[in-house]
Design a protein around this motif. Sequence first.
Motif, PDB file in Angstrom:
ATOM      1  N   GLU A 236     105.344 -21.316 115.983  1.00  0.00           N
ATOM      2  CA  GLU A 236     105.470 -21.065 117.420  1.00  0.00           C
ATOM      3  C   GLU A 236     106.830 -20.479 117.776  1.00  0.00           C
ATOM      4  OE1 GLU A 236     102.602 -24.170 119.792  1.00  0.00           O
ATOM      5  OE2 GLU A 236     104.706 -24.744 119.513  1.00  0.00           O
ATOM      6  N   VAL A 237     107.876 -21.092 117.277  1.00  0.00           N
ATOM      7  CA  VAL A 237     109.232 -20.668 117.628  1.00  0.00           C
ATOM      8  C   VAL A 237     109.544 -19.296 117.049  1.00  0.00           C
ATOM      9  CG1 VAL A 237     111.674 -21.218 117.350  1.00  0.00           C
ATOM     10  CG2 VAL A 237     110.043 -23.045 117.888  1.00  0.00           C
ATOM     11  N   VAL A 238     109.182 -19.085 115.788  1.00  0.00           N
ATOM     12  CA  VAL A 238     109.500 -17.825 115.125  1.00  0.00           C
ATOM     13  C   VAL A 238     108.686 -16.667 115.702  1.00  0.00           C
ATOM     14  CG1 VAL A 238     109.455 -16.598 112.916  1.00  0.00           C
ATOM     15  CG2 VAL A 238     110.233 -18.970 113.007  1.00  0.00           C
ATOM     16  N   SER A 239     107.424 -16.911 116.006  1.00  0.00           N
ATOM     17  CA  SER A 239     106.555 -15.836 116.486  1.00  0.00           C
ATOM     18  C   SER A 239     106.639 -15.603 117.981  1.00  0.00           C
ATOM     19  CB  SER A 239     105.093 -16.147 116.123  1.00  0.00           C
ATOM     20  OG  SER A 239     104.596 -17.245 116.874  1.00  0.00           O
ATOM     21  N   GLY A 240     107.062 -16.639 118.720  1.00  0.00           N
ATOM     22  CA  GLY A 240     107.067 -16.533 120.174  1.00  0.00           C
ATOM     23  C   GLY A 240     105.689 -16.717 120.787  1.00  0.00           C
ATOM     24  N   GLN A 241     104.715 -17.183 119.987  1.00  0.00           N
ATOM     25  CA  GLN A 241     103.362 -17.442 120.464  1.00  0.00           C
ATOM     26  C   GLN A 241     102.995 -18.898 120.217  1.00  0.00           C
ATOM     27  OE1 GLN A 241     101.488 -14.014 118.038  1.00  0.00           O
ATOM     28  NE2 GLN A 241     100.093 -14.256 119.750  1.00  0.00           N
ATOM     29  N   ALA A 242     102.077 -19.411 121.019  1.00  0.00           N
ATOM     30  CA  ALA A 242     101.521 -20.719 120.717  1.00  0.00           C
ATOM     31  C   ALA A 242     100.881 -20.662 119.327  1.00  0.00           C
ATOM     32  CB  ALA A 242     100.479 -21.106 121.763  1.00  0.00           C
ATOM     33  N   PHE A 243     100.970 -21.740 118.583  1.00  0.00           N
ATOM     34  CA  PHE A 243     100.481 -21.763 117.207  1.00  0.00           C
ATOM     35  C   PHE A 243      99.013 -21.359 117.116  1.00  0.00           C
ATOM     36  CE2 PHE A 243      98.753 -24.705 113.763  1.00  0.00           C
ATOM     37  CZ  PHE A 243      98.955 -23.781 112.754  1.00  0.00           C
ATOM     38  N   ASP A 244      98.163 -21.954 117.966  1.00  0.00           N
ATOM     39  CA  ASP A 244      96.745 -21.612 117.901  1.00  0.00           C
ATOM     40  C   ASP A 244      96.489 -20.161 118.298  1.00  0.00           C
ATOM     41  OD1 ASP A 244      97.499 -22.253 120.494  1.00  0.00           O
ATOM     42  OD2 ASP A 244      95.705 -23.431 120.944  1.00  0.00           O
ATOM     43  N   ALA A 245      97.283 -19.635 119.223  1.00  0.00           N
ATOM     44  CA  ALA A 245      97.142 -18.234 119.612  1.00  0.00           C
ATOM     45  C   ALA A 245      97.543 -17.307 118.467  1.00  0.00           C
ATOM     46  CB  ALA A 245      97.981 -17.943 120.848  1.00  0.00           C
ATOM     47  N   TRP A 261      87.923 -23.316 115.358  1.00  0.00           N
ATOM     48  CA  TRP A 261      88.694 -23.785 116.504  1.00  0.00           C
ATOM     49  C   TRP A 261      89.363 -25.131 116.189  1.00  0.00           C
ATOM     50  CZ3 TRP A 261      83.201 -23.441 117.069  1.00  0.00           C
ATOM     51  CH2 TRP A 261      82.730 -22.251 117.644  1.00  0.00           C
ATOM     52  N   PHE A 262      90.296 -25.504 117.072  1.00  0.00           N
ATOM     53  CA  PHE A 262      90.868 -26.847 117.028  1.00  0.00           C
ATOM     54  C   PHE A 262      90.069 -27.818 117.896  1.00  0.00           C
ATOM     55  CE2 PHE A 262      94.593 -24.441 115.581  1.00  0.00           C
ATOM     56  CZ  PHE A 262      94.962 -25.211 114.487  1.00  0.00           C
ATOM     57  N   HIS A 263      89.119 -27.318 118.660  1.00  0.00           N
ATOM     58  CA  HIS A 263      88.168 -28.200 119.344  1.00  0.00           C
ATOM     59  C   HIS A 263      86.869 -27.430 119.465  1.00  0.00           C
ATOM     60  CE1 HIS A 263      87.617 -26.692 123.589  1.00  0.00           C
ATOM     61  NE2 HIS A 263      88.547 -25.893 123.156  1.00  0.00           N
ATOM     62  N   VAL A 264      85.768 -28.156 119.551  1.00  0.00           N
ATOM     63  CA  VAL A 264      84.444 -27.550 119.568  1.00  0.00           C
ATOM     64  C   VAL A 264      84.024 -27.288 121.018  1.00  0.00           C
ATOM     65  CG1 VAL A 264      82.013 -27.869 118.969  1.00  0.00           C
ATOM     66  CG2 VAL A 264      83.806 -28.705 117.423  1.00  0.00           C
ATOM     67  N   PRO A 265      83.756 -26.035 121.367  1.00  0.00           N
ATOM     68  CA  PRO A 265      83.280 -25.748 122.722  1.00  0.00           C
ATOM     69  C   PRO A 265      81.952 -26.462 122.993  1.00  0.00           C
ATOM     70  CG  PRO A 265      83.934 -23.716 121.584  1.00  0.00           C
ATOM     71  CD  PRO A 265      83.924 -24.807 120.558  1.00  0.00           C
ATOM     72  N   ALA A 266      81.756 -26.848 124.238  1.00  0.00           N
ATOM     73  CA  ALA A 266      80.536 -27.574 124.597  1.00  0.00           C
ATOM     74  C   ALA A 266      79.286 -26.776 124.244  1.00  0.00           C
ATOM     75  CB  ALA A 266      80.557 -27.908 126.091  1.00  0.00           C
ATOM     76  N   SER A 267      79.385 -25.460 124.310  1.00  0.00           N
ATOM     77  CA  SER A 267      78.227 -24.618 124.028  1.00  0.00           C
ATOM     78  C   SER A 267      77.818 -24.637 122.557  1.00  0.00           C
ATOM     79  CB  SER A 267      78.525 -23.173 124.444  1.00  0.00           C
ATOM     80  OG  SER A 267      79.641 -22.662 123.724  1.00  0.00           O
ATOM     81  N   GLU A 268      78.691 -25.149 121.680  1.00  0.00           N
ATOM     82  CA  GLU A 268      78.432 -25.105 120.236  1.00  0.00           C
ATOM     83  C   GLU A 268      78.098 -26.462 119.630  1.00  0.00           C
ATOM     84  OE1 GLU A 268      78.271 -22.074 119.100  1.00  0.00           O
ATOM     85  OE2 GLU A 268      78.999 -21.356 121.044  1.00  0.00           O
ATOM     86  N   VAL A 269      77.938 -27.480 120.454  1.00  0.00           N
ATOM     87  CA  VAL A 269      77.697 -28.825 119.946  1.00  0.00           C
ATOM     88  C   VAL A 269      76.409 -28.893 119.136  1.00  0.00           C
ATOM     89  CG1 VAL A 269      77.262 -31.230 120.611  1.00  0.00           C
ATOM     90  CG2 VAL A 269      79.023 -29.913 121.779  1.00  0.00           C
ATOM     91  N   GLY A 270      75.458 -28.068 119.445  1.00  0.00           N
ATOM     92  CA  GLY A 270      74.177 -28.100 118.747  1.00  0.00           C
ATOM     93  C   GLY A 270      74.259 -27.774 117.271  1.00  0.00           C
ATOM     94  N   ARG A 271      75.312 -27.136 116.826  1.00  0.00           N
ATOM     95  CA  ARG A 271      75.456 -26.856 115.397  1.00  0.00           C
ATOM     96  C   ARG A 271      76.597 -27.651 114.747  1.00  0.00           C
ATOM     97  NH1 ARG A 271      78.683 -21.615 114.528  1.00  0.00           N
ATOM     98  NH2 ARG A 271      79.480 -21.031 116.588  1.00  0.00           N
TER      99      ARG A 271
END
Length: 428
Positions: A236-245, A261-271
């Motif tokens: 994050e610090v070196v790149s100037g971006q949020a880590f996930d971004a 992802w670091f979290h599962v979108p609600a639309s993808e819970v079925g898989r």
Amino acid sequence: MNMMVSRRALLGGLALGGASAMLPGAALAWRATGEQLYPATHAFIKGFVDRRELAGTLAAIGKGQAAADFFGAGTTAMDSRTAVGPDTLWRLYSMTKPVTGIAAMLLIEDGKMALDQPIADFLPAFARMNVQDTPDGSLTAVHPAKTAITVRHLLTHTAGLGYTIIQKGPIKKAYDDAGIVGGLASRLPLPGWPPVTPAPSLAVMADRLAALPLVYEPGTKWSYSISLDLMGRLIEVVSGQAFDAFLKARLFDPLGMASTWFHVPASEVGRFTTNYAPLGGTLLPFDPATSSIYLDQPPYPFGGGGLVSSARDYDRFLAMLLGEGETGGVRIMKPETARLAMSNMLADSVDRKGTFIDGEGFGAGGSVSLPTSRHGEGVFGWAGAAGTIGFVHRKLGYRAAAYAQYMPSNAVPFQEKFADTFAKDVMR
């Protein structure tokens, strides 16, 4: 709640070197070519479902840059009729570490940081670290570190940092109290694991970590640690971006990893899969897909154990590694950077005795096999706490991964024996 991990079984077969009466009948999802090309591996992963030891299992094996064969058995959960497949979502846990390691190598290639550069150049709080006189001992009996923590140290678990799943005594409690965790397992209280409130951000986690003593002198011992999570803050610090971004922009989007992802979108819970604890012959669902802790945004992106992904997505990552930085006509990094990332970055003097990598090397977030390894050199990869494992075998020209969801990962020998079984198929 802290992420759990099986210890000796974590590496399992990477060296290539309790049944449930509730489990539904096996739903089959493998390709016929997988059964024909990799019969030992096919029988191996299918057996865990046939014996009602796991709800669902999947393997992904690719030769060179050819399309992978995906084959497996079972369903995403004991009470589901959705067969597992290449787009099923799995908790990767520590299979996240090589992804974070490769992300760091991109910044080294960019010239924004160097492999042996002190991290204090970017994170000043780590400029004057103390080391415990006795590992896992007193927090006040300490001495100044002789060596500065470097980027290489973070990549290779030689920074001297601790881990709540490894350390004991006062330093473990201090990590727990400070919310320095490498992942989350469940919304439910887990026996033997104290409730922990994670730090609210990578920045806060890093600052709290810097205020605690190191367990070992940097550069002297391989010790599984929080270092790849701290690497997320450094990125994050070196790149100037949020880590996930940064991961999305430099790795996931270019590689077409649209299901990582670091979290599962609600639309993808079925898989999404359910995670189980085998106990007394029963599979107990301690993180059901429909109410999983992964449906929430994490307090910070866990670079050491936070990703959820599909076998198809992770195969794209492995194909890029096997292609020395390129796959599908997309170049992510220079060949020399990829080769460095997958090389042994440890000095011979680093103590590895009695650790997960005893007799092995280590690169950018993953284990590296050596000429003396059981199946020779050329293997780079790592395993996850919920039974997953993924690696490339550069000498043989293969990429391979196996997926299941159970903790601890030594409860059944799925992760532990997968690579040996794979070797039977490709080395016969």
